[in-house]
Design an enzyme around this catalytic site. Structure first.
Site, PDB file in Angstrom:
ATOM      1  N   ARG A   1       0.838  -1.207   0.000  1.00 55.29           N
ATOM      2  CA  ARG A   1       0.000   0.000   0.000  1.00 55.29           C
ATOM      3  C   ARG A   1       0.873   1.258   0.000  1.00 55.29           C
ATOM      4  O   ARG A   1       0.561   2.237  -0.688  1.00 55.29           O
ATOM      5  CB  ARG A   1      -0.918  -0.002   1.218  1.00 55.29           C
TER       6      ARG A   1
ATOM      7  N   HIS B   1     -16.664   3.320  -4.650  1.00 52.90           N
ATOM      8  CA  HIS B   1     -15.761   4.469  -4.499  1.00 52.90           C
ATOM      9  C   HIS B   1     -15.945   5.493  -5.617  1.00 52.90           C
ATOM     10  O   HIS B   1     -15.046   6.287  -5.886  1.00 52.90           O
ATOM     11  CB  HIS B   1     -14.296   4.017  -4.408  1.00 52.90           C
TER      12      HIS B   1
ATOM     13  N   TYR C   1     -14.531   9.825  -2.006  1.00 50.88           N
ATOM     14  CA  TYR C   1     -13.559   9.437  -3.038  1.00 50.88           C
ATOM     15  C   TYR C   1     -13.662  10.327  -4.276  1.00 50.88           C
ATOM     16  O   TYR C   1     -12.746  10.356  -5.091  1.00 50.88           O
ATOM     17  CB  TYR C   1     -13.750   7.971  -3.426  1.00 50.88           C
TER      18      TYR C   1
ATOM     19  N   CYS D   1     -19.218  -2.373   0.791  1.00 52.51           N
ATOM     20  CA  CYS D   1     -18.394  -1.219   1.141  1.00 52.51           C
ATOM     21  C   CYS D   1     -19.090  -0.479   2.274  1.00 52.51           C
ATOM     22  O   CYS D   1     -20.311  -0.547   2.403  1.00 52.51           O
ATOM     23  CB  CYS D   1     -18.215  -0.302  -0.073  1.00 52.51           C
TER      24      CYS D   1
ATOM     25  N   ASN E   1     -10.703  -4.494  -1.385  1.00 52.25           N
ATOM     26  CA  ASN E   1     -10.607  -3.485  -2.438  1.00 52.25           C
ATOM     27  C   ASN E   1      -9.643  -3.898  -3.552  1.00 52.25           C
ATOM     28  O   ASN E   1      -8.707  -4.661  -3.302  1.00 52.25           O
ATOM     29  CB  ASN E   1     -10.120  -2.158  -1.830  1.00 52.25           C
TER      30      ASN E   1
END
Length: 421
Positions: free
Chosen positions: A90, A194, A244, A164, A144
């Site tokens: 990440r 998102h 987002y 989500c 995700n």
């Protein structure tokens, strides 16, 4: 009823366990298996999970294993919440895109594509193991990028629904502002994972009074502050975008910000170290307050509601989930995965009808859906050219020079996770 959580060693898991314990009448779990290859984390999380169940008087049994096949055997539902490559991957997703002047984020843009390429093959392997163990088991995907992963699962013929926490987060915030029970708030939530907008906020049911104009008039400043968008944006749109959407509506501003502060991955890694130390305390028997800063708010309530509806009659009949479009948004293919209100029962999720989507939103949804289709093709078949095309199609990238440079960086930073590289 047996449930398995793949990625059970996540620091998220005590949030989920707390929900299972509190909402045991809605979802009566007899056996819960936490599955994770990281045995050290699994021991810590599993110990706290058992103490939470004991404190709240839950009679269910919690076990842990690093063996996926053993963990999913005879499970009625399997929740996926894994992170291939961990926080180290990440950290890379959030940094190397900035070298090209693009947003570095773990679920959208170039970083989101990198995560999809690492994740889809692993998830499909786990799903095949679930199918062999119990072809009737439901897979609930919280991993995700949820839209791409859920589409991969559905196209492979798995019984899957994507989940989500964005919608349930809005529901809870709006309910607090309106001073009503969360169950009384129904969202006209439309878009992709998102990439969604609240087009209406209805009281009492899907056909109830739309109080979104009232919310924006009386609480627009607070809502805008949460989204980190100017109040004027909400007033001009007349809807509430997911947070987002800031990556799209304020891209250059976000890139400048990200270049001047530690990554979210670095913050989370530090937080996880603190949480794991807490989890090792044998006197801790509830989720710590620090966990609220980790993310995933209300995930447990959403997961319980969805599992209860898929496995029985305990959940809400209408929930916001990720599932096949099947004509809901007429400008998308039926096998596109969208995030909307759906009727959920033992047969799965059936999207409810939605209002005609304004071109302002429909155009972006169509663009990102095209990217997701190309991203899934790259995840399934590999190859530099497929990665490049997916990046070029993404509206946060869209330039040849950027896409070319990002392709090289993506492959270089993810080679160990890409069988074809």
């Amino acid at each position: 009823m047996k449930l398995a959580v793949v990625g059970g060693g996540s620091t998220y898991t005590p949030e989920l366990i707390d929900g299972f314990a509190r909402l045991r009448d809605t979802l009566p779990i007899e056996e819960l298996v936490l599955v994770d290859p990281a045995a050290d984390r699994l021991d810590l999380v599993g110990g706290l999970a058992r103490r939470i169940f004991d404190r709240q008087g839950h009679p269910g049994r919690i076990t842990t294993t690093s063996d996926v096949d053993a963990g999913v055997a005879d499970a009625d539902a399997v929740l996926l919440q894994l992170r291939v490559g961990g926080q180290a991957a990440r950290q890379q997703d959030e940094t190397w895109p900035l070298e090209c002047g693009c947003v570095g984020q773990e679920t959208t843009g170039a970083g989101g594509l990198a995560k999809a390429l690492r994740t889809v093959p692993v998830v499909l392997d786990i799903a095949e193991r679930v199918r062999r163990a119990n072809p009737d088991a439901w897979i609930i995907d919280f991993t995700n990028p949820v839209g791409i992963v859920t589409r991969a699962l559905l196209q492979a013929g798995h019984k899957a629904v994507g989940l989500c926490n964005v919608a349930i987060g809005f529901q809870r915030k709006f309910a607090k502002l309106l001073e009503v029970a969360p169950a009384d708030v129904h969202l006209n939530h439309v878009g992709l994972n998102h990439l969604s907008w609240e087009l209406g906020v209805r009281l009492g049911g899907p056909e109830g009074e739309d109080v979104l104009p009232k919310l924006l008039a009386e609480h627009g400043a607070a809502i805008a502050d949460d989204l980190r968008l100017p109040r004027a944006v909400l007033d001009r749109l007349g809807v509430v975008p997911s947070y987002y959407l800031r990556y799209f509506y304020a891209h250059d501003e976000v890139v400048r910000e990200l270049g001047t502060k530690p990554s979210r991955a670095a913050e989370v890694a530090k937080m996880e170290a603190e949480l794991l130390a807490m989890y090792g305390d044998p006197s801790l028997d509830e989720k710590p307050a620090l966990l609220a800063k980790r993310g995933g708010a209300f995930y447990s309530e959403a997961a319980v509601d969805l599992a209860a509806s898929l496995l029985g009659d305990g959940g809400s009949p209408v929930q916001v989930v990720n599932t096949y479009n099947n004509g809901t948004l007429p400008f998308l293919a039926d096998d596109a995965v969208i995030e909307v209100q759906a009727r959920v029962d033992r047969t799965g999720a059936t999207p409810l009808a939605v209002p005609e989507l304004d071109p302002l939103y429909a155009g972006l949804v169509a663009n990102v859906t095209a990217y997701e289709e190309l991203a899934l093709e790259a995840a399934l078949r590999g190859g530099r050219d497929r990665v490049f095309k997916a990046l070029l199609a993404h509206p946060l990238i869209g330039q040849f020079e950027y896409a070319d440079g990002l392709t090289d960086r993506l492959i270089a930073h993810n080679r160990e996770h890409l069988a074809w590289a």
